[in-house]
Design a protein around this motif. Structure first.
Motif, PDB file in Angstrom:
ATOM      1  N   LEU A  42       0.856  -1.192   0.000  1.00 13.67           N
ATOM      2  CA  LEU A  42       0.000   0.000   0.000  1.00 13.67           C
ATOM      3  C   LEU A  42       0.887   1.236   0.000  1.00 13.67           C
ATOM      4  CD1 LEU A  42      -2.742   1.368   0.124  1.00 13.67           C
ATOM      5  CD2 LEU A  42      -2.731   1.042   2.608  1.00 13.67           C
ATOM      6  N   SER A  43       0.841   1.986  -1.092  1.00 17.18           N
ATOM      7  CA  SER A  43       1.720   3.137  -1.275  1.00 17.18           C
ATOM      8  C   SER A  43       0.951   4.436  -1.129  1.00 17.18           C
ATOM      9  CB  SER A  43       2.358   3.084  -2.669  1.00 17.18           C
ATOM     10  OG  SER A  43       3.016   4.288  -2.986  1.00 17.18           O
ATOM     11  N   ALA A  44       1.643   5.469  -0.658  1.00 17.10           N
ATOM     12  CA  ALA A  44       1.033   6.796  -0.539  1.00 17.10           C
ATOM     13  C   ALA A  44       0.927   7.478  -1.895  1.00 17.10           C
ATOM     14  CB  ALA A  44       1.863   7.664   0.401  1.00 17.10           C
ATOM     15  N   ARG A  45       1.649   6.988  -2.885  1.00 16.97           N
ATOM     16  CA  ARG A  45       1.678   7.652  -4.189  1.00 16.97           C
ATOM     17  C   ARG A  45       0.574   7.146  -5.120  1.00 16.97           C
ATOM     18  NH1 ARG A  45       6.882   6.239  -3.304  1.00 16.97           N
ATOM     19  NH2 ARG A  45       6.915   4.746  -5.027  1.00 16.97           N
ATOM     20  N   ARG A  46       0.565   5.860  -5.404  1.00 18.53           N
ATOM     21  CA  ARG A  46      -0.411   5.307  -6.337  1.00 18.53           C
ATOM     22  C   ARG A  46      -0.373   3.793  -6.206  1.00 18.53           C
ATOM     23  NH1 ARG A  46       2.349   3.175 -10.708  1.00 18.53           N
ATOM     24  NH2 ARG A  46       4.504   3.859 -10.970  1.00 18.53           N
ATOM     25  N   LEU A  53      -8.264  -2.344   8.795  1.00 16.33           N
ATOM     26  CA  LEU A  53      -6.911  -2.224   8.261  1.00 16.33           C
ATOM     27  C   LEU A  53      -5.992  -1.750   9.387  1.00 16.33           C
ATOM     28  CD1 LEU A  53      -4.847  -2.292   6.021  1.00 16.33           C
ATOM     29  CD2 LEU A  53      -5.654  -0.026   5.276  1.00 16.33           C
ATOM     30  N   ARG A  54      -5.156  -2.642   9.881  1.00 16.50           N
ATOM     31  CA  ARG A  54      -4.354  -2.360  11.064  1.00 16.50           C
ATOM     32  C   ARG A  54      -2.878  -2.124  10.782  1.00 16.50           C
ATOM     33  NH1 ARG A  54      -6.909  -7.247  14.773  1.00 16.50           N
ATOM     34  NH2 ARG A  54      -8.966  -6.272  15.112  1.00 16.50           N
ATOM     35  N   ALA A  55      -2.397  -2.563   9.612  1.00 12.62           N
ATOM     36  CA  ALA A  55      -0.964  -2.449   9.354  1.00 12.62           C
ATOM     37  C   ALA A  55      -0.709  -2.440   7.855  1.00 12.62           C
ATOM     38  CB  ALA A  55      -0.225  -3.627   9.999  1.00 12.62           C
ATOM     39  N   LEU A  56       0.455  -1.913   7.485  1.00 15.48           N
ATOM     40  CA  LEU A  56       0.886  -1.932   6.095  1.00 15.48           C
ATOM     41  C   LEU A  56       2.398  -1.965   6.030  1.00 15.48           C
ATOM     42  CD1 LEU A  56       2.128   1.090   5.172  1.00 15.48           C
ATOM     43  CD2 LEU A  56      -0.262   1.714   5.387  1.00 15.48           C
ATOM     44  N   SER A  57       2.880  -2.431   4.896  1.00 14.43           N
ATOM     45  CA  SER A  57       4.299  -2.293   4.567  1.00 14.43           C
ATOM     46  C   SER A  57       4.387  -1.861   3.125  1.00 14.43           C
ATOM     47  CB  SER A  57       5.066  -3.598   4.794  1.00 14.43           C
ATOM     48  OG  SER A  57       4.646  -4.595   3.891  1.00 14.43           O
ATOM     49  N   ARG A  60       5.818   4.485   6.271  1.00 13.16           N
ATOM     50  CA  ARG A  60       5.418   5.520   7.238  1.00 13.16           C
ATOM     51  C   ARG A  60       4.548   6.570   6.574  1.00 13.16           C
ATOM     52  NH1 ARG A  60       6.201  10.379   8.473  1.00 13.16           N
ATOM     53  NH2 ARG A  60       7.691  10.688   6.767  1.00 13.16           N
ATOM     54  N   GLN A  61       4.927   6.999   5.362  1.00 11.56           N
ATOM     55  CA  GLN A  61       4.141   8.005   4.646  1.00 11.56           C
ATOM     56  C   GLN A  61       2.737   7.491   4.314  1.00 11.56           C
ATOM     57  OE1 GLN A  61       6.503   9.019   1.234  1.00 11.56           O
ATOM     58  NE2 GLN A  61       8.037  10.147   2.416  1.00 11.56           N
ATOM     59  N   ALA A  62       2.656   6.233   3.899  1.00  9.27           N
ATOM     60  CA  ALA A  62       1.354   5.658   3.572  1.00  9.27           C
ATOM     61  C   ALA A  62       0.480   5.528   4.816  1.00  9.27           C
ATOM     62  CB  ALA A  62       1.534   4.296   2.905  1.00  9.27           C
ATOM     63  N   ALA A  63       1.080   5.107   5.932  1.00  7.99           N
ATOM     64  CA  ALA A  63       0.322   4.967   7.173  1.00  7.99           C
ATOM     65  C   ALA A  63      -0.214   6.320   7.627  1.00  7.99           C
ATOM     66  CB  ALA A  63       1.198   4.347   8.251  1.00  7.99           C
ATOM     67  N   GLU A  64       0.583   7.341   7.447  1.00  9.68           N
ATOM     68  CA  GLU A  64       0.164   8.691   7.818  1.00  9.68           C
ATOM     69  C   GLU A  64      -0.976   9.172   6.928  1.00  9.68           C
ATOM     70  OE1 GLU A  64       2.796  12.447   7.512  1.00  9.68           O
ATOM     71  OE2 GLU A  64       3.447  11.439   9.353  1.00  9.68           O
ATOM     72  N   LYS A  65      -0.851   8.916   5.633  1.00 12.34           N
ATOM     73  CA  LYS A  65      -1.870   9.374   4.674  1.00 12.34           C
ATOM     74  C   LYS A  65      -3.202   8.675   4.891  1.00 12.34           C
ATOM     75  CE  LYS A  65      -2.811   9.843  -0.284  1.00 12.34           C
ATOM     76  NZ  LYS A  65      -2.240   9.744  -1.654  1.00 12.34           N
ATOM     77  N   TYR A  66      -3.163   7.372   5.162  1.00 16.13           N
ATOM     78  CA  TYR A  66      -4.400   6.591   5.243  1.00 16.13           C
ATOM     79  C   TYR A  66      -4.838   6.303   6.674  1.00 16.13           C
ATOM     80  CZ  TYR A  66      -3.031   5.758   0.383  1.00 16.13           C
ATOM     81  OH  TYR A  66      -2.661   5.921  -0.925  1.00 16.13           O
ATOM     82  N   ALA A  67      -4.172   6.902   7.641  1.00 18.37           N
ATOM     83  CA  ALA A  67      -4.526   6.746   9.055  1.00 18.37           C
ATOM     84  C   ALA A  67      -4.507   5.276   9.488  1.00 18.37           C
ATOM     85  CB  ALA A  67      -5.886   7.377   9.351  1.00 18.37           C
ATOM     86  N   VAL A  68      -3.447   4.588   9.104  1.00 20.11           N
ATOM     87  CA  VAL A  68      -3.262   3.197   9.508  1.00 20.11           C
ATOM     88  C   VAL A  68      -2.356   3.176  10.740  1.00 20.11           C
ATOM     89  CG1 VAL A  68      -2.418   0.916   8.806  1.00 20.11           C
ATOM     90  CG2 VAL A  68      -3.548   2.408   7.143  1.00 20.11           C
TER      91      VAL A  68
END
Length: 370
Positions: A20-24, A43-47, A55-63
């Motif tokens: 899961l990316s913050a870009r696309r 949705l509890r976690a991502l890499s 970290r950027q993706a988690a911040e963007k999607y509130a994960v």
């Protein structure tokens, strides 16, 4: 009730997405919107590709949690279901890590980079007794499910033949987004494995297995230029795939996929029977994510008429996603929830994926003999 089934009785199911990316990317376009609308998942976690990207993706999607590696995500206690949305060559290592951690896994299709990897992953999952799911979400599409029921209920009588003409979208004259990856057969992401593979799986759901195959493949676009860099690529993947065969019912099947897009027909699927005809049309050869219409005629009908998909085939929780690629993914997640909590098996598992890989491998080998 099995112990694995019992572990999913308490909702929500904790999801960890790899890729899961913050870009696309497909995960943000399809998986994320689907999960946001279903009560049975969290949705509890991502890499992602790096700790900073995660970290950027988690911040963007509130994960709540981001992990620098897929191994760390798979080992996390809060993750019940590992969702693999990265490119095909990376599937095997990530999925094996998740299975080693004892987690249920949903992998995008293709399951592996070739038949050997798919069979290995299916065998590992079976040995460990773990629930697995494959993203062949054309089977979850309301139109495809309705079509299956029409045929099963005898709308066309005995099926005599079926034919598909469709466009792959990519693999044409224009350089697609992420194009270099799609133009090298070694990556396992080809027109044969993706749009052709998804559609053929939907066809077999409706009409039964393919028993006999003859195939012709060709690469007609010998050079494709990246408009951003000017670099010229010489694809080694087929942009023309023609399948002729016989289904388990005895019905004759023909499927022709062409790379790129056509000014004429981009998806046309006919089912012809002793008492009727069904025609499915759309603007993309990707049955797993496009919008399709069904027309039919049977008995004394003189011409085709539109057959609207009944509302019972749609999930009200996903109404906002109708007409988007995320709808069928969401419908598959809803089926996954039922499979995990009820012990059912509606969503294709890794064993099914391995069988479908075997069919595609037969098709490729048949083309080599022509």
């Amino acid at each position: 009730m099995s112990s694995s089934q019992a572990s999913f009785q308490q909702a929500p199911i904790g999801v960890g997405i790899v890729g899961l990316s913050a870009r696309r990317g497909w995960a943000s376009r399809a998986h994320l919107p689907a999960l946001q609308r279903l009560d049975g998942f969290e949705l509890r976690a991502l890499s992602a590709s790096s700790p900073e990207s995660a970290r950027q993706a988690a911040e963007k999607y509130a994960v709540a949690r981001s992990y620098g590696t897929a191994d760390e995500l798979a080992a996390a206690d809060e993750v019940d279901l590992v969702v693999v949305t990265v490119k095909v060559p990376n599937h095997r290592e990530i999925i094996q890590s998740a299975l080693a951690a004892g987690k249920a896994v949903l992998s995008e299709w293709p399951l592996g980079n070739g038949l050997a990897e798919a069979e290995e992953l299916a065998a590992t999952a079976a040995e460990r007794g773990l629930r697995t799911f494959t993203g062949l979400q054309a089977r979850s599409a309301p139109a495809v499910r309705y079509l299956r029921d029409l045929v099963a209920d005898g709308y066309v009588g005995e099926v005599l033949s079926t034919s598909v003409v469709a466009s792959g979208g990519s693999w044409g004259a224009l350089f697609p987004e992420g194009g270099a990856y799609l133009l090298d057969r070694a990556n396992g992401a080809t027109m044969l494995t993706i749009p052709f593979g998804h559609t053929l799986d939907g066809l077999t759901m409706v009409l039964g297995n393919v028993e006999e195959v003859t195939t012709v493949t060709a690469t007609r676009h010998r050079e494709v230029q990246d408009p951003q860099t000017g670099r010229v690529f010489r694809p080694n993947v087929a942009d023309q795939v023609v399948l002729g065969g016989v289904l388990s019912s005895g019905a004759v099947v023909s499927v022709h996929y062409r790379g790129g897009l056509s000014r004429g027909t981009n998806f046309h699927w006919e089912i012809n029977g002793t008492d009727g005809d069904l025609v499915v049309t759309g603007d993309t050869g990707h049955l797993q994510m496009g919008e399709f219409s069904i027309d039919g005629a049977h008995g004394s009908d003189a011409k085709l008429s539109r057959l609207a998909v009944p509302e019972r085939y749609f999930d009200p929780a996903l109404n906002e996603l109708r007409g988007t690629p995320a709808y069928n993914v969401g419908a598959a997640y809803a089926q996954i929830q039922r499979d995990l909590t009820d012990g059912s098996s509606d969503v294709p598992d890794f064993a099914h994926a391995a069988r479908h890989h075997r069919l595609l491998d037969r098709i490729e080998r048949a083309a080599e003999r022509v």
